[in-house]
Motif scaffolding. Sequence first.
Motif, PDB file in Angstrom:
ATOM      1  N   ASP A 167       7.395  -8.364  10.598  1.00 52.19           N
ATOM      2  CA  ASP A 167       6.124  -8.437  11.450  1.00 52.19           C
ATOM      3  C   ASP A 167       5.566 -10.008  11.571  1.00 52.19           C
ATOM      4  N   GLU A 168       5.330 -10.183  12.846  1.00 52.53           N
ATOM      5  CA  GLU A 168       5.333 -11.800  13.134  1.00 52.53           C
ATOM      6  C   GLU A 168       3.746 -12.078  13.256  1.00 52.53           C
ATOM      7  N   VAL A 169       2.884 -11.078  13.356  1.00 54.41           N
ATOM      8  CA  VAL A 169       1.449 -11.248  13.229  1.00 54.41           C
ATOM      9  C   VAL A 169       0.731 -11.142  11.983  1.00 54.41           C
ATOM     10  N   VAL A 170       1.153 -10.234  11.348  1.00 51.43           N
ATOM     11  CA  VAL A 170       0.581  -9.967   9.978  1.00 51.43           C
ATOM     12  C   VAL A 170       1.667  -9.947   8.826  1.00 51.43           C
ATOM     13  N   PRO A 171       2.129 -11.160   8.290  1.00 48.25           N
ATOM     14  CA  PRO A 171       3.236 -10.798   7.374  1.00 48.25           C
ATOM     15  C   PRO A 171       3.429  -9.884   6.380  1.00 48.25           C
ATOM     16  N   LEU A 172       4.581  -9.519   6.031  1.00 49.91           N
ATOM     17  CA  LEU A 172       4.836  -8.356   5.237  1.00 49.91           C
ATOM     18  C   LEU A 172       4.013  -8.752   3.890  1.00 49.91           C
ATOM     19  N   SER A 173       4.005 -10.005   3.390  1.00 51.44           N
ATOM     20  CA  SER A 173       3.510 -10.126   2.145  1.00 51.44           C
ATOM     21  C   SER A 173       2.255 -10.064   2.267  1.00 51.44           C
ATOM     22  N   GLU A 174       1.441 -10.325   3.181  1.00 51.95           N
ATOM     23  CA  GLU A 174       0.004 -10.101   3.216  1.00 51.95           C
ATOM     24  C   GLU A 174      -0.388  -8.569   2.921  1.00 51.95           C
ATOM     25  N   SER A 175       0.259  -7.732   3.774  1.00 54.69           N
ATOM     26  CA  SER A 175      -0.086  -6.268   3.580  1.00 54.69           C
ATOM     27  C   SER A 175       0.358  -5.721   2.199  1.00 54.69           C
ATOM     28  N   MET A 176       1.569  -6.441   1.576  1.00 55.78           N
ATOM     29  CA  MET A 176       1.815  -5.960   0.186  1.00 55.78           C
ATOM     30  C   MET A 176       0.828  -6.501  -0.731  1.00 55.78           C
ATOM     31  N   GLU A 177       0.094  -7.580  -0.250  1.00 56.31           N
ATOM     32  CA  GLU A 177      -0.922  -7.910  -1.362  1.00 56.31           C
ATOM     33  C   GLU A 177      -2.078  -6.763  -1.448  1.00 56.31           C
ATOM     34  N   PHE A 178      -2.482  -6.316   0.028  1.00 57.44           N
ATOM     35  CA  PHE A 178      -3.536  -5.267   0.032  1.00 57.44           C
ATOM     36  C   PHE A 178      -2.971  -4.130  -0.793  1.00 57.44           C
ATOM     37  N   ALA A 179      -1.746  -3.779  -0.550  1.00 57.87           N
ATOM     38  CA  ALA A 179      -1.282  -2.699  -1.248  1.00 57.87           C
ATOM     39  C   ALA A 179      -1.358  -2.821  -2.709  1.00 57.87           C
ATOM     40  N   ARG A 180      -1.024  -3.786  -3.394  1.00 58.63           N
ATOM     41  CA  ARG A 180      -1.137  -3.944  -4.626  1.00 58.63           C
ATOM     42  C   ARG A 180      -2.278  -4.095  -5.211  1.00 58.63           C
ATOM     43  N   ALA A 181      -3.405  -4.660  -4.517  1.00 60.70           N
ATOM     44  CA  ALA A 181      -4.687  -4.840  -4.992  1.00 60.70           C
ATOM     45  C   ALA A 181      -5.346  -3.275  -5.022  1.00 60.70           C
ATOM     46  N   HIS A 182      -4.869  -2.468  -4.332  1.00 55.50           N
ATOM     47  CA  HIS A 182      -5.551  -1.125  -4.193  1.00 55.50           C
ATOM     48  C   HIS A 182      -4.563  -0.007  -4.790  1.00 55.50           C
ATOM     49  N   GLY A 183      -3.373  -0.504  -5.259  1.00 54.64           N
ATOM     50  CA  GLY A 183      -2.460   0.370  -6.034  1.00 54.64           C
ATOM     51  C   GLY A 183      -1.989   1.342  -5.110  1.00 54.64           C
ATOM     52  N   LEU A 184      -1.582   0.836  -4.112  1.00 54.41           N
ATOM     53  CA  LEU A 184      -0.919   1.649  -2.948  1.00 54.41           C
ATOM     54  C   LEU A 184       0.640   1.487  -2.634  1.00 54.41           C
ATOM     55  N   PRO A 185       1.244   2.764  -2.326  1.00 60.19           N
ATOM     56  CA  PRO A 185       2.579   2.585  -2.142  1.00 60.19           C
ATOM     57  C   PRO A 185       2.669   2.232  -0.468  1.00 60.19           C
ATOM     58  N   MET A 186       3.674   1.724  -0.128  1.00 60.37           N
ATOM     59  CA  MET A 186       4.025   1.262   1.153  1.00 60.37           C
ATOM     60  C   MET A 186       5.233   1.494   1.764  1.00 60.37           C
ATOM     61  N   VAL A 187       4.904   2.268   3.161  1.00 60.41           N
ATOM     62  CA  VAL A 187       6.568   2.243   3.743  1.00 60.41           C
ATOM     63  C   VAL A 187       6.896   1.063   4.452  1.00 60.41           C
ATOM     64  N   VAL A 188       7.865   0.503   4.368  1.00 62.20           N
ATOM     65  CA  VAL A 188       8.272  -0.598   5.077  1.00 62.20           C
ATOM     66  C   VAL A 188       9.574  -0.182   5.891  1.00 62.20           C
ATOM     67  N   VAL A 189       9.254  -0.426   7.353  1.00 61.23           N
ATOM     68  CA  VAL A 189      10.357  -0.126   8.360  1.00 61.23           C
ATOM     69  C   VAL A 189      11.273  -1.494   8.462  1.00 61.23           C
ATOM     70  N   PRO A 190      12.508  -1.120   8.063  1.00 62.03           N
ATOM     71  CA  PRO A 190      13.356  -2.427   8.280  1.00 62.03           C
ATOM     72  C   PRO A 190      13.323  -2.992   9.807  1.00 62.03           C
ATOM     73  N   ASP A 191      13.196  -4.155   9.940  1.00 63.06           N
ATOM     74  CA  ASP A 191      13.471  -4.902  11.113  1.00 63.06           C
ATOM     75  C   ASP A 191      12.365  -4.741  12.089  1.00 63.06           C
ATOM     76  N   ALA A 192      11.513  -4.030  11.617  1.00 60.08           N
ATOM     77  CA  ALA A 192      10.477  -3.785  12.618  1.00 60.08           C
ATOM     78  C   ALA A 192       9.373  -5.086  12.905  1.00 60.08           C
ATOM     79  N   SER A 193       9.052  -5.161  14.015  1.00 60.51           N
ATOM     80  CA  SER A 193       7.933  -6.124  14.426  1.00 60.51           C
ATOM     81  C   SER A 193       6.586  -5.828  14.121  1.00 60.51           C
ATOM     82  N   HIS A 194       5.586  -6.424  14.546  1.00 59.75           N
ATOM     83  CA  HIS A 194       4.198  -5.950  14.338  1.00 59.75           C
ATOM     84  C   HIS A 194       3.999  -4.616  15.346  1.00 59.75           C
ATOM     85  N   PHE A 195       4.467  -4.850  16.720  1.00 56.96           N
ATOM     86  CA  PHE A 195       4.249  -3.611  17.258  1.00 56.96           C
ATOM     87  C   PHE A 195       5.481  -2.857  17.364  1.00 56.96           C
ATOM     88  N   PHE A 196       6.176  -2.666  16.241  1.00 58.27           N
ATOM     89  CA  PHE A 196       7.213  -1.670  16.263  1.00 58.27           C
ATOM     90  C   PHE A 196       8.066  -1.473  17.336  1.00 58.27           C
TER      91      PHE A 196
END
Length: 214
Positions: A167-196
């Motif tokens: 993701d070039e708009v919202v870096p994966l690390s940013e979403s990971m921080e949100f997931a971590r803060a709320h105790g959420l699992p996250m699905v990461v799509v390999p090589d996918a951009s922001h617009f998939f």
Amino acid sequence: MLARTQNITFEGAAGPIDCALDLPMSAPRGWALVLHPHPLHGGARDNKIVTTIARACVQHGLAALRPNFRGVGASAGEFDAAVGETSDMELLLRQFGQAYPELSQGKWVLAGFSFGTSVAAQLYSVLAEQSQKVPDALLLFGSAVERFRFRTVEVPADTFLVHGEADEVVPLSESMEFARAHGLPMVVVPDASHFFHGKLIALKQLLQLRLAAV
């Protein structure tokens, strides 16, 4: 497969909210509210991620409502960094329940992409805080919740969080921080951009698996 799409209008705090309602072939068992990306960067209800989500919901027997946020299409008002947009969606929910009681009493899915995730998460939080009916599923794609957060956010433990690895708009690390803060699992799509780009089939398959549990 869609039976038909209706254009309908609700009233937000800034004026009309221009919406499209996608209906399944058979009688709907509920509905989905699908929220689009940033209005100032071309985001609209016809965005390909939004329509992919809507089609998947329709295939699972849900009517899918796709509103245009303020200043997009025939919707009145100007971009309000999720504050006014969240207020508008609160008003829309009340009116939708009155206009389509048979749908509002069924299953309910709340989904957002990019900017739409911030509105969706904060809308969920408002409903939970006010002890109103919350969605049966909260689906966040390319999460940008923190970028437009104006209030405390509380999301359910089964929130469906999907992000592109590249993701070039919202870096994966940013979403990971949100997931971590709320105790959420996250699905990461390999090589996918922001617009998939090139990943819509994979995205839809993931979504269909989640919807099967609703």
